[in-house]
Design an enzyme around this catalytic site. Structure first.
Site, PDB file in Angstrom:
ATOM      1  N   CYS A   2      56.355  44.322  31.304  1.00 15.45           N
ATOM      2  CA  CYS A   2      56.867  43.290  32.174  1.00 15.45           C
ATOM      3  C   CYS A   2      56.305  41.931  31.744  1.00 15.45           C
ATOM      4  O   CYS A   2      55.147  41.824  31.373  1.00 15.45           O
ATOM      5  CB  CYS A   2      56.535  43.504  33.650  1.00 15.45           C
ATOM      6  SG  CYS A   2      57.169  45.046  34.301  1.00 15.45           S
ATOM      7  N   ARG A  27      58.067  42.449  26.039  1.00 17.43           N
ATOM      8  CA  ARG A  27      57.192  43.093  27.026  1.00 17.43           C
ATOM      9  C   ARG A  27      57.954  44.028  27.954  1.00 17.43           C
ATOM     10  O   ARG A  27      57.347  44.753  28.763  1.00 17.43           O
ATOM     11  CB  ARG A  27      56.499  42.015  27.888  1.00 17.43           C
ATOM     12  CG  ARG A  27      55.603  41.115  27.093  1.00 17.43           C
ATOM     13  CD  ARG A  27      55.026  40.045  27.993  1.00 17.43           C
ATOM     14  NE  ARG A  27      54.116  40.587  28.979  1.00 17.43           N
ATOM     15  CZ  ARG A  27      52.809  40.671  28.827  1.00 17.43           C
ATOM     16  NH1 ARG A  27      52.257  40.238  27.721  1.00 17.43           N
ATOM     17  NH2 ARG A  27      52.053  41.170  29.780  1.00 17.43           N
ATOM     18  N   TRP A  76      60.021  46.315  32.829  1.00 15.27           N
ATOM     19  CA  TRP A  76      59.950  47.635  32.202  1.00 15.27           C
ATOM     20  C   TRP A  76      59.650  48.577  33.352  1.00 15.27           C
ATOM     21  O   TRP A  76      58.568  48.558  33.926  1.00 15.27           O
ATOM     22  CB  TRP A  76      58.849  47.682  31.149  1.00 15.27           C
ATOM     23  CG  TRP A  76      58.835  48.961  30.375  1.00 15.27           C
ATOM     24  CD1 TRP A  76      59.569  49.260  29.266  1.00 15.27           C
ATOM     25  CD2 TRP A  76      58.021  50.113  30.636  1.00 15.27           C
ATOM     26  NE1 TRP A  76      59.281  50.528  28.838  1.00 15.27           N
ATOM     27  CE2 TRP A  76      58.340  51.077  29.649  1.00 15.27           C
ATOM     28  CE3 TRP A  76      57.071  50.449  31.602  1.00 15.27           C
ATOM     29  CZ2 TRP A  76      57.739  52.327  29.597  1.00 15.27           C
ATOM     30  CZ3 TRP A  76      56.478  51.701  31.551  1.00 15.27           C
ATOM     31  CH2 TRP A  76      56.809  52.621  30.552  1.00 15.27           C
ATOM     32  N   ASN A 102      53.848  41.790  37.650  1.00 12.78           N
ATOM     33  CA  ASN A 102      53.603  42.634  36.476  1.00 12.78           C
ATOM     34  C   ASN A 102      52.400  43.501  36.811  1.00 12.78           C
ATOM     35  O   ASN A 102      51.362  42.994  37.210  1.00 12.78           O
ATOM     36  CB  ASN A 102      53.302  41.720  35.269  1.00 12.78           C
ATOM     37  CG  ASN A 102      52.808  42.501  34.069  1.00 12.78           C
ATOM     38  OD1 ASN A 102      53.086  43.690  33.939  1.00 12.78           O
ATOM     39  ND2 ASN A 102      52.085  41.832  33.200  1.00 12.78           N
ATOM     40  N   GLY A 103      52.536  44.820  36.665  1.00 14.24           N
ATOM     41  CA  GLY A 103      51.417  45.712  36.979  1.00 14.24           C
ATOM     42  C   GLY A 103      51.861  46.781  37.952  1.00 14.24           C
ATOM     43  O   GLY A 103      53.058  47.007  38.146  1.00 14.24           O
ATOM     44  N   GLU A 487      52.092  58.044  11.395  1.00 13.57           N
ATOM     45  CA  GLU A 487      52.633  56.717  11.729  1.00 13.57           C
ATOM     46  C   GLU A 487      54.086  56.599  11.259  1.00 13.57           C
ATOM     47  O   GLU A 487      54.931  56.047  11.960  1.00 13.57           O
ATOM     48  CB  GLU A 487      51.747  55.627  11.089  1.00 13.57           C
ATOM     49  CG  GLU A 487      52.309  54.211  11.092  1.00 13.57           C
ATOM     50  CD  GLU A 487      52.577  53.630  12.482  1.00 13.57           C
ATOM     51  OE1 GLU A 487      52.156  54.227  13.489  1.00 13.57           O
ATOM     52  OE2 GLU A 487      53.234  52.561  12.544  1.00 13.57           O
ATOM     53  N   LYS A 491      57.414  55.757  13.569  1.00 16.76           N
ATOM     54  CA  LYS A 491      58.404  54.696  13.323  1.00 16.76           C
ATOM     55  C   LYS A 491      59.820  55.274  13.362  1.00 16.76           C
ATOM     56  O   LYS A 491      60.727  54.697  13.935  1.00 16.76           O
ATOM     57  CB  LYS A 491      58.182  54.018  11.956  1.00 16.76           C
ATOM     58  CG  LYS A 491      56.978  53.126  11.864  1.00 16.76           C
ATOM     59  CD  LYS A 491      57.136  51.794  12.534  1.00 16.76           C
ATOM     60  CE  LYS A 491      56.510  51.669  13.865  1.00 16.76           C
ATOM     61  NZ  LYS A 491      55.195  51.896  14.196  1.00 16.76           N
ATOM     62  N   GLU A 494      60.661  55.907  17.025  1.00  6.40           N
ATOM     63  CA  GLU A 494      60.820  54.719  17.889  1.00  6.40           C
ATOM     64  C   GLU A 494      62.110  53.952  17.618  1.00  6.40           C
ATOM     65  O   GLU A 494      62.746  53.473  18.553  1.00  6.40           O
ATOM     66  CB  GLU A 494      59.666  53.725  17.628  1.00  6.40           C
ATOM     67  CG  GLU A 494      58.341  54.082  18.232  1.00  6.40           C
ATOM     68  CD  GLU A 494      57.262  53.111  17.783  1.00  6.40           C
ATOM     69  OE1 GLU A 494      56.565  52.567  18.644  1.00  6.40           O
ATOM     70  OE2 GLU A 494      57.106  52.888  16.561  1.00  6.40           O
ATOM     71  N   HIS A 510      51.994  76.506   8.333  1.00 11.09           N
ATOM     72  CA  HIS A 510      51.557  77.045   9.631  1.00 11.09           C
ATOM     73  C   HIS A 510      52.541  76.715  10.749  1.00 11.09           C
ATOM     74  O   HIS A 510      52.172  76.739  11.921  1.00 11.09           O
ATOM     75  CB  HIS A 510      50.164  76.509   9.979  1.00 11.09           C
ATOM     76  CG  HIS A 510      49.119  76.914   8.993  1.00 11.09           C
ATOM     77  ND1 HIS A 510      48.812  78.223   8.729  1.00 11.09           N
ATOM     78  CD2 HIS A 510      48.333  76.169   8.171  1.00 11.09           C
ATOM     79  CE1 HIS A 510      47.860  78.284   7.800  1.00 11.09           C
ATOM     80  NE2 HIS A 510      47.560  77.044   7.438  1.00 11.09           N
ATOM     81  N   LYS A 609      56.448  46.599  24.355  1.00  8.68           N
ATOM     82  CA  LYS A 609      55.371  46.332  23.410  1.00  8.68           C
ATOM     83  C   LYS A 609      54.002  46.304  24.073  1.00  8.68           C
ATOM     84  O   LYS A 609      53.022  46.784  23.546  1.00  8.68           O
ATOM     85  CB  LYS A 609      55.624  45.004  22.706  1.00  8.68           C
ATOM     86  CG  LYS A 609      54.626  44.752  21.602  1.00  8.68           C
ATOM     87  CD  LYS A 609      55.207  43.921  20.513  1.00  8.68           C
ATOM     88  CE  LYS A 609      54.347  43.958  19.272  1.00  8.68           C
ATOM     89  NZ  LYS A 609      54.462  45.226  18.563  1.00  8.68           N
TER      90      LYS A 609
HETATM   91  C1  G6P Z   1      53.257  50.415  22.682  1.00 14.28           C
HETATM   92  C2  G6P Z   1      54.022  49.940  21.455  1.00 14.28           C
HETATM   93  C3  G6P Z   1      53.463  50.588  20.195  1.00 14.28           C
HETATM   94  C4  G6P Z   1      51.959  50.316  20.101  1.00 14.28           C
HETATM   95  C5  G6P Z   1      51.223  50.797  21.351  1.00 14.28           C
HETATM   96  C6  G6P Z   1      49.779  50.347  21.374  1.00 14.28           C
HETATM   97  O1  G6P Z   1      53.540  51.729  22.938  1.00 14.28           O
HETATM   98  O2  G6P Z   1      55.398  50.253  21.594  1.00 14.28           O
HETATM   99  O3  G6P Z   1      54.115  50.028  19.065  1.00 14.28           O
HETATM  100  O4  G6P Z   1      51.439  50.939  18.974  1.00 14.28           O
HETATM  101  O5  G6P Z   1      51.847  50.236  22.510  1.00 14.28           O
HETATM  102  O6  G6P Z   1      49.755  48.953  21.477  1.00 14.28           O
HETATM  103  P1  G6P Z   1      48.490  48.065  21.175  1.00 14.28           P
HETATM  104  O7  G6P Z   1      48.921  46.670  21.497  1.00 14.28           O
HETATM  105  O8  G6P Z   1      47.406  48.538  22.077  1.00 14.28           O
HETATM  106  O9  G6P Z   1      48.142  48.239  19.752  1.00 14.28           O
END
Ligand code: G6P
Length: 614
Positions: A2, A27, A76, A102-103, A487, A491, A494, A510, A609
């Site tokens: 948010c 956000r 969000w 927000n929160g 990672e 990606k 996501e 396994h 994010k």
């Molecule tokens: C969210 C984002 C991810 C990120 C994660 C941790 O889930 O979508 O891309 O890796 O938060 O975020 P930070 O700001 O703590 O690295």
């Protein structure tokens, strides 16, 4: 999670607020809304869906709204589905007060039930936030002497984390903002004020800023003055700082998407992360946070704990390998959300590294706070200067990667892994280990090598066209490439919404081999080094089961020619840095697959994010 904004000044507020929401969209973007004071009324406009901030902007730009005080919000969803009904701002029952929040208000259910039962209150949305609008208006009805007083008294009923912005028809020249655990910043321009969750979203007209602190209640006046409850003018002046984000940095420029922009910025971002920190002549690493006290703690510690979420957690896995191999100090890596509730054992001889690009991730902050409560030294690794993490840690290292706006983290990962390599080398120095000159040189050379990796764009784009309909992706690597496999799969999950999995090469047999069938693409990370032979065997296992292997190999290496369906060559570098060097391949592939599959690459569905809720 948010985003909030606000405007109080002489200009018309609506378009300024909507533009602010476009800049804050990373956000949260499942709905967006603004409220402005229009004469005796509050006018509210809301939109729902992934492009809600842009649609809102279009809508209000075509209207003749005269109000010069207002608030805005990108949502969000936490309480209640993403919909116009649940979108902020929320109006109070008597329509005198509008609130953006927000929160999470932890005790909202009890509060709401009590208000419904005892005061016959009725609510229009399913959100926790609407309760706040009700409570503030109630305080005004009870005779609160100012909007600030009403907000203050109303907040006394509320438990949880919040950043709020409030407007009220009784006080048409004011916004009252309050903060507890969620970032909120006041931007100061010539006779006008801005409120925002993120400094990077401040418009160019704001040349000074003041970050709100937990417990602050601030009134922003239309004449450009603001007042912090319980603080003197002198205190307020001490808080003012220059805005240090270059406006261009957080705008798209000529790029099609923020994600692509940020992937391509990696060589520069990495240069900034390494600048001044590697001393090749003396074979040492310089990091400002290693004060004599921090150095002493690292000398005596017998364990390092790394905490983070998402991409930051995966960079932590690379950090573990570095610290254990370079410094021979044992490392635990924990998902912050699990760590916090796992009743962790504290021996008094550990040091915590908390990693967060945004510096605002609630899980990471709470895990760090828990460790601090037990007297543990916590160093932060973050990209955001002045973020909550940076303010609350006991020292730390900035990434200097520049603003990252696409929801999926890209350039922060490369910089995080590089910074962790530096920290590991520093700990090795403290423990009397020599830093291998070739490693230091290898780290220093990475930014230029990344430029070469990014030249594979066309090859990767063609791969995306070929595999856009794949059933799933399997990614695997061993040793230093293992965190990258995880990672990379994240990606692919996501952005193009693939069912994607990352594994250690040795684990394929396994279980994951069951996922391999005709045409399933498997991405194998096979650089030259001690794991190469074993990885080649894993590749053969996949091919034998009719999977198609995309192999990432060291330039000139022909070992997988004729076995892998596609080979992508990476510059020769110490195998320790494979996660940095090869991650753009996964990022670009995810980006182009996302485009092929018509996904919103900057704003993937259901994600955000900055995750400021647990
Ligand atoms: C969210 C984002 C991810 C990120 C994660 C941790 O889930 O979508 O891309 O890796 O938060 O975020 P930070 O700001 O703590 O690295």
């Amino acid at each position: 999670m948010c985003g909030i904004d606000g405007y109080a000044g002489k200009r018309k507020a609506a378009a300024i607020l909507a533009q602010g929401l476009i800049d804050l969209a990373y956000r949260g973007y499942d709905s967006a809304g603004i409220a402005t004071i229009e004469g005796p009324r509050i006018e509210i406009f809301k939109r729902e869906g992934n492009n809600s901030p842009e649609e809102l902007y279009k809508r209000v730009s075509g209207l003749t709204l005269a109000g010069t005080v207002g608030i805005g919000h990108n949502r969000w969803a936490t309480h209640g589905a993403p919909s116009v009904r649940n979108a902020h701002p929320h109006l109070s029952q008597g329509k005198r007060v509008a609130v953006v929040h927000n929160g999470i208000i932890d005790n909202f259910k009890a509060l709401r039930a009590e208000l419904e039962h005892e005061e016959n209150a009725s609510f229009r949305s399913d959100t926790d936030s609407e309760v706040l609008a009700y409570l503030i208006e109630r305080e005004l009805n009870f005779g609160a002497l100012s909007l600030e007083d009403a907000v203050h008294t109303a907040l006394a009923h509320v438990e949880g984390a919040y950043a709020i912005g409030v407007i009220c028809t009784d006080y048409p020249d004011q916004i009252v903002a309050a903060r507890n655990s969620s970032d909120l910043i006041i931007g100061v321009g010539e006779g006008e004020l801005f409120l925002t969750s993120d400094e990077a979203a401040l418009p160019t007209e704001a040349n000074l800023k003041a970050a709100m602190k937990d417990g602050d209640i601030v009134t922003l006046f239309q004449n450009g003055q603001f007042h912090i409850r319980g603080h003197s003018e002198e205190d307020k002046k001490r808080r003012l700082e220059k805005v240090c984000i270059m406006p261009g940095q957080s705008r798209l420029g000529n790029h099609a998407h923020f994600m692509l922009k940020e992937i391509l910025e990696q060589p520069e971002a990495l240069r900034n992360a390494l600048r001044g920190r590697i001393d090749l002549a003396h074979e040492t690493v310089r990091l400002g946070c290693f004060t004599p006290e921090v150095t002493r703690q690292f000398r005596t510690c017998d364990r390092v704990v790394i905490i983070g979420c998402g991409t930051s957690y995966y960079s932590g896995l690379a950090g573990k390998l570095y610290i254990e191999r370079f410094a021979r100090v044992p490392v635990d890596v924990a998902l912050a959300s699990e760590y916090h509730y796992s009743d962790p054992i504290f021996t008094g001889r550990e040091v915590v590294l908390s990693i967060s690009q945004s510096g605002t991730t609630a899980d990471t902050l709470n895990a760090m706070r828990l460790a601090q409560k037990h007297g543990v030294l916590c160093l932060g690794i973050t990209n955001r200067v002045g973020s909550t993490l940076a303010r609350e840690d006991d020292g730390g290292v900035y990434l200097h990667a520049g603003p990252e706006k696409a929801v999926a983290s890209t350039k922060a990962f490369t910089s995080q892994v590089a910074v962790l390599a530096l920290i590991a080398m520093k700990i090795a120095q403290i423990h009397g280990q020599r830093i291998d000159h070739a490693l230091l040189r290898g780290l220093d050379a990475l930014p230029s090598q990344l430029e070469l990796v990014l030249r594979h764009q066309e090859q990767i784009k063609a791969l995306a066209a070929r595999y856009k309909k794949a059933a799933r992706f399997v990614c695997f690597g061993r040793g230093y490439a293992m965190p990258l496999a995880l990672e990379g799969a994240l990606k692919l999950t996501e952005i193009p919404y693939f069912d994607a999995h990352g594994y250690a090469g040795g684990e394929l047999k396994h279980g994951p081999l069951a996922l391999i069938e005709r045409g399933v693409p498997a991405i194998a990370i096979v650089p030259k080094g001690p794991h190469q032979e074993k990885m080649i065997s894993n590749v053969r296992e996949v091919v034998a089961r009719k999977g198609e292997v995309i192999a990432l190999v060291t330039e000139g290496d022909q070992a997988l020619n004729g076995i892998a369906t596609e080979v992508i060559e990476l510059p020769e570098a110490p195998e320790e840095f494979i996660s940095i060097l090869a991650v753009p391949v996964f990022q670009l592939l995810s980006y182009y697959l996302g485009l092929e599959r018509e996904c919103n690459v900057d704003r993937p569905r259901n994600l955000a994010k900055s995750v400021t809720v647990e």
